[in-house]
Design a protein around this motif. Structure first.
Motif, PDB file in Angstrom:
ATOM      1  N   LYS A   8       0.825  -1.212   0.000  1.00 26.41           N
ATOM      2  CA  LYS A   8       0.000   0.000   0.000  1.00 26.41           C
ATOM      3  C   LYS A   8       0.855   1.257   0.000  1.00 26.41           C
ATOM      4  O   LYS A   8       0.563   2.221  -0.718  1.00 26.41           O
ATOM      5  CB  LYS A   8      -0.941  -0.020   1.212  1.00 26.41           C
ATOM      6  N   ALA A   9       1.943   1.237   0.748  1.00 20.16           N
ATOM      7  CA  ALA A   9       2.809   2.411   0.869  1.00 20.16           C
ATOM      8  C   ALA A   9       3.582   2.705  -0.410  1.00 20.16           C
ATOM      9  O   ALA A   9       3.988   3.850  -0.638  1.00 20.16           O
ATOM     10  CB  ALA A   9       3.779   2.223   2.033  1.00 20.16           C
ATOM     11  N   THR A  10       3.776   1.694  -1.271  1.00 21.09           N
ATOM     12  CA  THR A  10       4.609   1.873  -2.465  1.00 21.09           C
ATOM     13  C   THR A  10       3.875   1.534  -3.760  1.00 21.09           C
ATOM     14  O   THR A  10       4.494   1.450  -4.820  1.00 21.09           O
ATOM     15  CB  THR A  10       5.875   0.991  -2.373  1.00 21.09           C
ATOM     16  N   PHE A  11       2.573   1.335  -3.706  1.00 13.84           N
ATOM     17  CA  PHE A  11       1.809   0.825  -4.834  1.00 13.84           C
ATOM     18  C   PHE A  11       1.708   1.800  -6.006  1.00 13.84           C
ATOM     19  O   PHE A  11       1.815   1.402  -7.164  1.00 13.84           O
ATOM     20  CB  PHE A  11       0.398   0.441  -4.372  1.00 13.84           C
ATOM     21  N   TRP A  12       1.478   3.068  -5.733  1.00 11.48           N
ATOM     22  CA  TRP A  12       1.173   4.021  -6.794  1.00 11.48           C
ATOM     23  C   TRP A  12       2.421   4.587  -7.446  1.00 11.48           C
ATOM     24  O   TRP A  12       3.391   4.920  -6.783  1.00 11.48           O
ATOM     25  CB  TRP A  12       0.304   5.154  -6.253  1.00 11.48           C
ATOM     26  N   GLY A  13       2.354   4.703  -8.777  1.00  7.69           N
ATOM     27  CA  GLY A  13       3.428   5.300  -9.555  1.00  7.69           C
ATOM     28  C   GLY A  13       3.246   6.810  -9.643  1.00  7.69           C
ATOM     29  O   GLY A  13       2.324   7.383  -9.065  1.00  7.69           O
ATOM     30  N   ASP A  14       4.122   7.430 -10.406  1.00  4.47           N
ATOM     31  CA  ASP A  14       4.092   8.883 -10.569  1.00  4.47           C
ATOM     32  C   ASP A  14       3.099   9.297 -11.649  1.00  4.47           C
ATOM     33  O   ASP A  14       2.753   8.518 -12.530  1.00  4.47           O
ATOM     34  CB  ASP A  14       5.486   9.391 -10.958  1.00  4.47           C
ATOM     35  N   GLY A  15       2.682  10.532 -11.583  1.00  5.09           N
ATOM     36  CA  GLY A  15       1.832  11.110 -12.618  1.00  5.09           C
ATOM     37  C   GLY A  15       0.363  11.095 -12.254  1.00  5.09           C
ATOM     38  O   GLY A  15      -0.070  10.396 -11.343  1.00  5.09           O
ATOM     39  N   GLY A  16      -0.390  11.871 -13.025  1.00 10.31           N
ATOM     40  CA  GLY A  16      -1.810  12.011 -12.754  1.00 10.31           C
ATOM     41  C   GLY A  16      -2.712  11.220 -13.681  1.00 10.31           C
ATOM     42  O   GLY A  16      -3.935  11.287 -13.556  1.00 10.31           O
ATOM     43  N   TYR A  17      -2.123  10.448 -14.610  1.00  8.95           N
ATOM     44  CA  TYR A  17      -2.951   9.694 -15.555  1.00  8.95           C
ATOM     45  C   TYR A  17      -3.830   8.698 -14.815  1.00  8.95           C
ATOM     46  O   TYR A  17      -3.349   7.889 -14.024  1.00  8.95           O
ATOM     47  CB  TYR A  17      -2.077   8.946 -16.573  1.00  8.95           C
ATOM     48  N   GLY A  18      -5.137   8.747 -15.092  1.00  8.67           N
ATOM     49  CA  GLY A  18      -6.078   7.794 -14.513  1.00  8.67           C
ATOM     50  C   GLY A  18      -6.508   8.089 -13.088  1.00  8.67           C
ATOM     51  O   GLY A  18      -7.297   7.346 -12.513  1.00  8.67           O
ATOM     52  N   VAL A  19      -6.003   9.177 -12.502  1.00 10.36           N
ATOM     53  CA  VAL A  19      -6.337   9.490 -11.115  1.00 10.36           C
ATOM     54  C   VAL A  19      -7.684  10.213 -11.072  1.00 10.36           C
ATOM     55  O   VAL A  19      -7.876  11.240 -11.721  1.00 10.36           O
ATOM     56  CB  VAL A  19      -5.241  10.344 -10.445  1.00 10.36           C
TER      57      VAL A  19
END
Length: 154
Positions: A8-19
């Motif tokens: 959970k702490a490291t799951f998300w990548g960089d950028g705003g695509y799909g957010v």
């Protein structure tokens, strides 16, 4: 196997695509009603950190038990759909449309994919909050032709 808190702490990548916009309890309740399922708590925990978007490189593959056209042992898991109706972004709420469009079996809740492959939660009856339903993957071509096979055909 990694502990969920570490994932959970490291799951998300960089950028705003799909957010999508930050998920609310009201949005979760409405999504569960619309999709006809209770979403697993682990998925909701991830979406409370960030409501959809790119998956970090450490977690961006979904293991398969058979070779696929992508690899010997996985398909890509580059993004996770959130809950919302942000313009021009796919969301868990688009599952009914995507199932019909790509002639996939139901009930499933799609988490990721692009038409060449999909990753979804098996929507069999009996989901309860806190239990993770089985995750399934499959090619578009395998859907609508009898039993759905949880692998990507060559």
């Amino acid at each position: 196997m990694a502990r969920f808190e570490d994932v959970k702490a490291t799951f998300w990548g960089d950028g705003g695509y799909g957010v999508q916009l930050p998920v609310t309890e009201k949005a979760i309740t409405e999504a569960e009603r619309e999709l006809g399922v209770t979403l697993p708590s682990a998925l909701l925990d991830l979406l409370r950190v960030q409501n959809g978007g790119r998956v970090a490189a450490e977690w961006n593959a979904f293991a398969t038990s058979q070779p696929t056209s992508w690899s010997e042992d996985h398909i890509p898991f580059t993004d996770l759909m959130g809950i919302g109706r942000h313009e021009r972004m796919t969301s868990l709420l688009d599952t009914p449309y995507l199932i019909e469009e790509w002639e996939m079996p139901s009930p499933i809740v799609l988490l990721s994919g692009d038409g060449h492959h999909w990753i979804g939660l098996d929507g069999q009856p009996g989901w309860r909050r806190g239990e993770a339903p089985p995750a399934r993957s499959g090619p578009r071509a395998a859907y609508g032709r009898g039993p759905w096979h949880p692998h990507h055909a060559r």
